[in-house]
Design a protein around this motif. Structure first.
Motif, PDB file in Angstrom:
ATOM      1  N   ARG A  74       0.799  -1.218   0.000  1.00 37.99           N
ATOM      2  CA  ARG A  74       0.000   0.000   0.000  1.00 37.99           C
ATOM      3  C   ARG A  74       0.839   1.279   0.000  1.00 37.99           C
ATOM      4  N   GLU A 106      -4.367  10.140   2.783  1.00 41.59           N
ATOM      5  CA  GLU A 106      -5.214   9.127   3.418  1.00 41.59           C
ATOM      6  C   GLU A 106      -4.522   7.769   3.484  1.00 41.59           C
ATOM      7  N   LEU A 107      -3.864   7.358   2.390  1.00 38.10           N
ATOM      8  CA  LEU A 107      -3.164   6.068   2.384  1.00 38.10           C
ATOM      9  C   LEU A 107      -2.009   6.049   3.379  1.00 38.10           C
ATOM     10  N   ALA A 109      -1.669   7.937   6.064  1.00 37.38           N
ATOM     11  CA  ALA A 109      -2.210   7.990   7.426  1.00 37.38           C
ATOM     12  C   ALA A 109      -2.718   6.611   7.855  1.00 37.38           C
ATOM     13  N   GLU A 110      -3.398   5.917   6.951  1.00 36.80           N
ATOM     14  CA  GLU A 110      -3.907   4.576   7.263  1.00 36.80           C
ATOM     15  C   GLU A 110      -2.781   3.608   7.601  1.00 36.80           C
ATOM     16  N   LYS A 111      -1.635   3.749   6.922  1.00 38.30           N
ATOM     17  CA  LYS A 111      -0.510   2.839   7.131  1.00 38.30           C
ATOM     18  C   LYS A 111       0.421   3.308   8.244  1.00 38.30           C
ATOM     19  N   GLY A 112       0.142   4.450   8.854  1.00 36.23           N
ATOM     20  CA  GLY A 112       1.000   4.962   9.915  1.00 36.23           C
ATOM     21  C   GLY A 112       2.317   5.531   9.401  1.00 36.23           C
ATOM     22  N   GLU A 114       3.788   8.401   8.947  1.00 38.17           N
ATOM     23  CA  GLU A 114       3.549   9.782   9.361  1.00 38.17           C
ATOM     24  C   GLU A 114       4.377  10.813   8.614  1.00 38.17           C
ATOM     25  N   ALA A 117       2.813  11.244   5.327  1.00 38.45           N
ATOM     26  CA  ALA A 117       1.495  11.871   5.510  1.00 38.45           C
ATOM     27  C   ALA A 117       1.660  13.373   5.729  1.00 38.45           C
ATOM     28  N   ARG A 137     -14.296   8.002  10.930  1.00 30.98           N
ATOM     29  CA  ARG A 137     -13.056   7.241  10.837  1.00 30.98           C
ATOM     30  C   ARG A 137     -11.837   8.115  11.112  1.00 30.98           C
ATOM     31  N   SER A 138     -11.906   9.406  10.775  1.00 30.74           N
ATOM     32  CA  SER A 138     -10.724  10.265  10.892  1.00 30.74           C
ATOM     33  C   SER A 138     -10.782  11.218  12.080  1.00 30.74           C
ATOM     34  N   GLU A 141      -7.534  11.744  13.985  1.00 32.32           N
ATOM     35  CA  GLU A 141      -6.353  12.097  13.203  1.00 32.32           C
ATOM     36  C   GLU A 141      -6.304  13.596  12.976  1.00 32.32           C
TER      37      GLU A 141
END
Length: 149
Positions: A74, A106-107, A109-112, A114, A117, A137-138, A141
């Motif tokens: 990802r 978004e991708l 942030a989802e995978k951490g 940072e 992001a 969901r966010s 964040e």
């Protein structure tokens, strides 16, 4: 940074890419094409888009996003969206830049991821984008604006 790494990672400003970086990419592509995987094709397209300008970059980023999106990795399509968004911003294509940078943010942030992001958020703010809307969901964040501060 060596030229091979520049071609693969897209971590330096591509404008005026050296001939040796392009040569390194050609050698890498020649060695990896027989594998014929989405990852190989996607990394080559992303690297070519990063090192090229104009129409070549414009045609390679969608290919990279598509091929890397078909892999389980990802972070790779997120990097392609980030680089495409940065390129679009430099080309003064604000709407396209915001779309790609939002997806990248978004991708990541989802995978951490940072650091990436934050980079996507900074670029998004630079395009005039205010970041993403809050969803359930966010909620926990930070927004792009909060990340900039």
């Amino acid at each position: 940074m060596d030229d091979w790494s520049t071609a693969l990672n897209g971590s330096e400003d591509p404008r005026g890419a050296s001939e040796s970086a392009l040569d390194a990419l050609d050698r890498l592509a020649e060695a990896t094409r027989p594998a014929a995987t989405d990852w190989v094709a996607g990394i080559e397209a992303r690297s070519r888009a990063f090192l090229d300008e104009g129409k070549e970059a414009e045609s390679q980023y969608p290919k990279a996003i598509h091929r890397l999106g078909r892999t389980a990795l990802r972070g790779e399509p997120a990097r392609a969206h980030l680089l495409c968004g940065e390129w679009s911003r430099r080309e003064r294509r604000g709407q396209a830049a915001r779309e790609h940078l939002t997806i990248a943010h978004e991708l990541f942030a989802e995978k951490g991821m940072e650091g990436f992001a934050r980079r996507a958020a900074r670029e998004l703010v630079a395009t005039g984008g205010g970041g993403r809307k809050r969803t359930n969901r966010s909620r926990g964040e930070p927004t792009a604006q909060e990340m900039r501060a």
